[in-house]
Enzyme design. Structure first.
Site, PDB file in Angstrom:
ATOM      1  N   ARG A 233     -92.639   5.271 -28.701  1.00 11.82           N
ATOM      2  CA  ARG A 233     -92.707   5.647 -30.083  1.00 11.82           C
ATOM      3  C   ARG A 233     -94.038   5.962 -30.180  1.00 11.82           C
ATOM      4  O   ARG A 233     -94.555   7.243 -30.348  1.00 11.82           O
ATOM      5  CB  ARG A 233     -92.005   4.615 -30.869  1.00 11.82           C
TER       6      ARG A 233
ATOM      7  N   LYS B 261     -96.297  -4.929 -44.491  1.00 16.62           N
ATOM      8  CA  LYS B 261     -95.936  -3.359 -44.868  1.00 16.62           C
ATOM      9  C   LYS B 261     -94.606  -3.254 -45.725  1.00 16.62           C
ATOM     10  O   LYS B 261     -93.947  -4.031 -45.923  1.00 16.62           O
ATOM     11  CB  LYS B 261     -95.763  -2.753 -43.679  1.00 16.62           C
TER      12      LYS B 261
ATOM     13  N   TYR C 289     -64.523   3.129 -58.861  1.00 16.64           N
ATOM     14  CA  TYR C 289     -64.338   4.412 -58.288  1.00 16.64           C
ATOM     15  C   TYR C 289     -63.366   4.544 -57.046  1.00 16.64           C
ATOM     16  O   TYR C 289     -63.473   4.053 -56.050  1.00 16.64           O
ATOM     17  CB  TYR C 289     -65.877   4.827 -57.931  1.00 16.64           C
TER      18      TYR C 289
HETATM   19  C1  LIG Z   1     -93.354  -3.823 -38.211  1.00 16.22           C
HETATM   20  C2  LIG Z   1     -94.019  -4.347 -37.474  1.00 16.22           C
HETATM   21  C3  LIG Z   1     -94.043  -5.668 -36.649  1.00 16.22           C
HETATM   22  C4  LIG Z   1     -93.164  -6.777 -37.381  1.00 16.22           C
HETATM   23  O1  LIG Z   1     -91.767  -6.646 -36.892  1.00 16.22           O
HETATM   24  P1  LIG Z   1     -90.774  -7.776 -37.521  1.00 16.22           P
HETATM   25  O2  LIG Z   1     -89.409  -7.350 -36.586  1.00 16.22           O
HETATM   26  O3  LIG Z   1     -90.723  -7.718 -38.780  1.00 16.22           O
HETATM   27  O4  LIG Z   1     -91.439  -9.081 -37.098  1.00 16.22           O
HETATM   28  C5  LIG Z   1     -94.854  -6.183 -35.638  1.00 16.22           C
HETATM   29  N1  LIG Z   1     -95.765  -4.971 -35.198  1.00 16.22           N
HETATM   30  C6  LIG Z   1     -95.689  -3.661 -35.382  1.00 16.22           C
HETATM   31  C7  LIG Z   1     -96.289  -2.734 -34.745  1.00 16.22           C
HETATM   32  C8  LIG Z   1     -94.773  -3.291 -36.318  1.00 16.22           C
HETATM   33  O5  LIG Z   1     -94.707  -2.012 -36.693  1.00 16.22           O
END
Ligand SMILES: *Cc1c(COP(=O)(O)O)cnc(C)c1O
Length: 382
Positions: free
Chosen positions: A141, A46, A266
């Protein structure tokens, strides 16, 4: 490998670039296979492969059993680029239009909310969808409460659009904290639901894979560790047998001799304690280098650590060259990579490595390196 990287830095353009090591990706996938030989791997790519480029990551990880993305649009982009693997949309669809696209593109989807169930029940007959039913075991969540399991399954078995059996999954909230009791509670909660279930099970993200063997189940969902990065704040990927994939570098575009008392950058907050050389490197928050990196954050100039000084600006950073009196304009500067873990930079910038790699901007040229890449267009995609 380092010589190869430096040679590429001798190309004509001086801006920041990210060299993506495709062999390291393949190595990290293999490392996960070793850690959990009985599980299948859904490689999470992702957010444009955590900033590494989702498509090139997918090509380097053809050995994965599936790919995981967050959004329907991310799955569609992979399909349009010709990826035929199983693709799971981890946030699922959230409108009837998205549900149609999920079916059209042959995407698997997570089911986490009653509104999605209603859309499925109203969907016309046609191609069936592979589903992962998500249970909220304590992260609060996404997911259905455990008590809803029986009712949801009954409704799903009445849905013509759903392929049976469905998978069952949950997500761990604190797997990166080894002493946090929440993970054991979540695992027990999931186990109680899983006992009633006959389909595939999935629990573990990277931290779950590395620290919670009980969480391995049928399908792993590694993200950050594929990129060679540790999910734990107290270690680096290398300590877990992983190889960093992204090497983010630039060059010095100025070396200035400043006097004691001269203020740098800055706001003029950093003041030279003595007459000294200060280097200016062509990278800033406009490239994704964190603006909140504090003075002292390490940077490698010619392979040697020097401290960042002054504020990070949009296009430039300044570095203390007192330990590098021979540094010159054009010399390579590594911001993070194999020789300087991104975990170290993240700590210094009060953030996590996930955010750093995700936030590289379009201005940063991506260059591929590694054997896997040589089978594709001259090993270079921008
Ligand atoms: C992003 C995600 C993962 C991967 O998590 P990492 O900590 O990057 O290994 C796994 N499962 C879900 C549902 C996620 O949203």
């Amino acid at each position: 490998m380092r010589a190869e990287r430096l040679r590429r830095c001798n190309d004509a353009l001086c801006g920041a670039r990210a060299v993506i090591d495709l062999d390291a990706l393949a190595h990290n996938l293999q490392r996960i296979r070793e850690l959990a030989p009985d599980s299948r791997i859904m490689a999470v790519i992702k957010a444009d492969g955590y900033g590494h480029g989702a498509l090139r990551v997918a090509h380097a990880l053809m050995g994965a059993d599936a790919f995981g993305v967050a959004r329907v649009a991310e799955g569609m982009a992979l399909r349009s680029a010709g990826i035929r693997h199983k693709i799971v949309v981890l946030e699922g669809f959230s409108s009837p239009e998205e549900l149609i696209l999920v079916r059209e593109h042959g995407l698997d989807t997570v089911l986490h909310h009653p509104s999605q169930l209603e859309m499925l029940e109203q969907a016309p007959a046609g191609a069936t969808i592979l589903l992962w039913l998500k249970i909220d075991t304590g992260m609060h969540r996404l997911g259905f409460p455990p008590v809803a399991y029986g009712e949801i399954m009954a409704r799903l078995s009445g849905c013509a659009a759903v392929a049976m059996p469905v998978g069952l999954m949950t997500h761990l909230a604190s797997a990166d904290e080894l002493k946090n009791p929440q993970t054991s509670k979540q695992l027990a909660c999931f186990q109680a639901v899983a006992e009633q279930h006959s389909g595939q099970l999935s629990i573990a993200n990277s931290a779950g894979i590395l620290a919670w063997e009980q969480a391995h189940a049928d399908w792993l969902r590694p993200g950050i560790m594929l990129y060679g990065i540790s999910p734990f704040s107290e270690s680096t990927g290398g300590e877990h047998g992983l190889r960093p994939v992204m090497n983010f570098s630039t060059r010095l575009i100025a070396v200035n001799q400043l006097s004691r008392g001269d203020a740098v950058g800055y706001g003029g907050r950093w003041v030279c304690p003595e007459d000294m050389a200060v280097g200016v490197a062509a990278v800033g928050y406009g490239d994704g280098y964190p603006r909140h990196a504090t003075a002292g954050t390490p940077v490698l100039v010619n392979g040697e650590r020097v401290p960042l000084i002054g504020r990070v600006s949009m296009d430039m950073i300044s570095v203390d060259l007192r330990s590098q009196p021979t540094a010159r304009v054009g010399d390579p500067v590594l911001l993070w990579g194999a020789e300087l873990p991104v975990e170290v930079v993240a700590l210094a910038a009060n953030t996590i490595p996930y955010e750093l790699t995700c936030k590289l901007t379009n201005r940063v040229e991506r260059v591929e390196e590694g054997v896997v890449g040589l089978t594709r267009q001259d090993a270079r995609v921008s």
